[in-house]
Design an enzyme around this catalytic site. Structure first.
Site, PDB file in Angstrom:
ATOM      1  N   GLU A  27      -9.570  -5.607  -9.029  1.00  0.00           N
ATOM      2  CA  GLU A  27     -10.183  -4.934  -7.723  1.00  0.00           C
ATOM      3  C   GLU A  27     -10.737  -3.487  -8.243  1.00  0.00           C
ATOM      4  OE1 GLU A  27      -7.306  -4.045  -4.642  1.00  0.00           O
ATOM      5  OE2 GLU A  27      -5.725  -3.710  -6.318  1.00  0.00           O
ATOM      6  N   LYS A  48       0.792  -1.134   0.084  1.00  0.00           N
ATOM      7  CA  LYS A  48      -0.079   0.202   0.130  1.00  0.00           C
ATOM      8  C   LYS A  48       0.949   1.275  -0.019  1.00  0.00           C
ATOM      9  CE  LYS A  48      -4.355   1.568   2.141  1.00  0.00           C
ATOM     10  NZ  LYS A  48      -4.982   1.542   1.091  1.00  0.00           N
TER      11      LYS A  48
HETATM   12  N1  PXG Z   1      -7.864  -2.163  -2.831  1.00  0.00           N
HETATM   13  C1  PXG Z   1      -7.165  -0.834  -2.915  1.00  0.00           C
HETATM   14  C2  PXG Z   1      -6.545  -0.544  -4.082  1.00  0.00           C
HETATM   15  C3  PXG Z   1      -7.193   0.117  -1.907  1.00  0.00           C
HETATM   16  O1  PXG Z   1      -6.665   1.135  -1.995  1.00  0.00           O
HETATM   17  C4  PXG Z   1      -8.767  -1.677  -0.787  1.00  0.00           C
HETATM   18  C5  PXG Z   1      -8.603  -2.491  -1.706  1.00  0.00           C
HETATM   19  C6  PXG Z   1      -9.287  -2.091   0.651  1.00  0.00           C
HETATM   20  O2  PXG Z   1      -8.235  -2.446   1.311  1.00  0.00           O
HETATM   21  P1  PXG Z   1      -8.721  -2.430   3.196  1.00  0.00           P
HETATM   22  O3  PXG Z   1      -7.676  -2.893   3.679  1.00  0.00           O
HETATM   23  O4  PXG Z   1      -9.091  -1.101   3.249  1.00  0.00           O
HETATM   24  O5  PXG Z   1      -9.983  -3.435   3.094  1.00  0.00           O
HETATM   25  C7  PXG Z   1      -8.183  -0.367  -0.711  1.00  0.00           C
HETATM   26  C8  PXG Z   1      -8.258   0.657   0.437  1.00  0.00           C
HETATM   27  C9  PXG Z   1     -10.273   6.109  -0.835  1.00  0.00           C
HETATM   28  C10 PXG Z   1      -9.191   5.105  -0.357  1.00  0.00           C
HETATM   29  O6  PXG Z   1     -10.698   7.086  -0.604  1.00  0.00           O
HETATM   30  C11 PXG Z   1      -9.133   3.755  -0.023  1.00  0.00           C
HETATM   31  C12 PXG Z   1      -7.862   3.315   0.383  1.00  0.00           C
HETATM   32  C13 PXG Z   1      -6.780   4.058   0.549  1.00  0.00           C
HETATM   33  C14 PXG Z   1      -7.074   5.429   0.701  1.00  0.00           C
HETATM   34  C15 PXG Z   1      -8.077   6.066   0.331  1.00  0.00           C
HETATM   35  O7  PXG Z   1     -11.297   5.157  -1.347  1.00  0.00           O
HETATM   36  N2  PXG Z   1      -7.510   1.928   0.329  1.00  0.00           N
END
Ligand code: PXG
Length: 294
Positions: A182, A149
């Site tokens: 995704e 990430k």
């Molecule tokens: N895939 C990606 C590419 C992400 O960025 C998720 C899946 C879900 O992961 P978690 O661990 O949160 O269940 C993410 C989540 C937004 C935003 O504003 C989303 C993410 C990071 C920053 C902002 O939608 N990550």
């Protein structure tokens, strides 16, 4: 608003980053988006594990231990008097010179923001959302590893721009082989013949914490769960489709690329998982105010 910044708690006006920071110059760094619910930080251990694993991949030395980092997150919430919050934890490569070389950056830069979050409108959770697939492919893992990430989110932003141009709130991204990977900030699940299916990590995705929680919940409920590659055909013909993410939680999708999913209403399994997920957020994770001051 009080921000944790490299060992200090400072007001938001003083929470600034150097123009020489490689997080800004090159997207060189890692971050987490974390939620607190009902006075507990949901899946904090899992978020910290992912952050430290990502940092290891980047050879980025985080200047505090995981235990200290947990305390930083909790104390940032306390300083802002929050029990329900969206937390952004960021570790950048730190300031260096204008070249790419990370060895020129002697010390990582760390900050933690605790704020509240604007979710999708309530109506989308009740009625389901419409989304599209876009032409921007997910980063290939041999170029930019999606499991990290990292602060480099241009890949996802390109896809988000395509969605926004089409008036859509989210986009499905395929991997370079054409399999579903995704969404731009969420993982994707489909239900086919009663089986809950999500792309495997090897599809080139971020392994979401919400994704893993939903799979755990489903297995506990006796639902068959599979991590398998699938295509847009499988999405269009699925009984149910939903997305998962820290910000979005579990959100039903009832229309993809103009195809109506299932009955056009959020499905039964999705609704069950939303309820169970909400229950889990009440009990999981360390207490912010352990003396009971929730
Ligand atoms: N895939 C990606 C590419 C992400 O960025 C998720 C899946 C879900 O992961 P978690 O661990 O949160 O269940 C993410 C989540 C937004 C935003 O504003 C989303 C993410 C990071 C920053 C902002 O939608 N990550």
């Amino acid at each position: 608003m009080i921000i944790y910044l490299n060992g200090e708690f400072v007001p938001k006006e003083r929470a600034v980053v150097s123009v020489f920071d490689h997080g800004l110059l090159y997207g060189d760094g890692v971050f987490e988006g974390i939620r607190a619910y009902h006075g507990r930080v949901f899946k904090l251990g899992e978020h910290l594990d992912r952050l430290y694993e990502g940092a290891r991949v980047l050879c980025l030395e985080i200047p505090v231990s995981k235990e200290e980092m947990q305390e930083i997150v909790l104390e940032t919430l306390r300083r802002n008097n929050l029990s329900d919050a969206y937390i952004r934890l960021v570790v950048t490569r730190g300031p260096g010179d204008l070249g790419l070389d990370p060895r020129k950056c002697p010390k990582a830069f760390l900050f933690c923001i605790a704020a509240t979050i604007v979710l999708y409108p309530d109506e989308m959770y009740q009625k389901g959302m419409s989304i599209i697939s876009v032409s921007t492919r997910r980063n290939i893992p041999t170029a930019c590893i999606p499991r990290v990430k990292s602060l480099n989110y241009l890949n996802n932003i390109y896809a988000k721009m395509e969605a926004s141009l089409a008036g859509m709130p989210e986009a499905i991204m395929l991997n370079n082989e054409g399999y579903v990977a995704e969404a731009t900030g969420d993982n994707i699940f489909i239900v086919k013949n009663g089986v809950l299916i999500t792309p495997p990590s090897s599809a080139g995705i971020l392994e979401g914490i919400t994704r893993n929680s939903v799979m755990d919940i489903a297995r506990e409920k006796g639902i068959a769960v599979a991590e398998e590659l699938f295509t847009m055909f499988d999405v269009y013909t699925a009984e149910e489709v939903f997305l998962t993410g820290t910000a979005a939680e579990v959100i039903p999708c009832i229309n993809v690329d103009g195809r109506i999913i299932g009955s056009g209403m959020p499905g039964e399994m999705t609704r069950k998982l939303i309820t169970a997920f909400k229950e889990l957020t009440k009990v999981d994770g360390p207490l912010i105010y352990p003396s009971g001051g929730e």
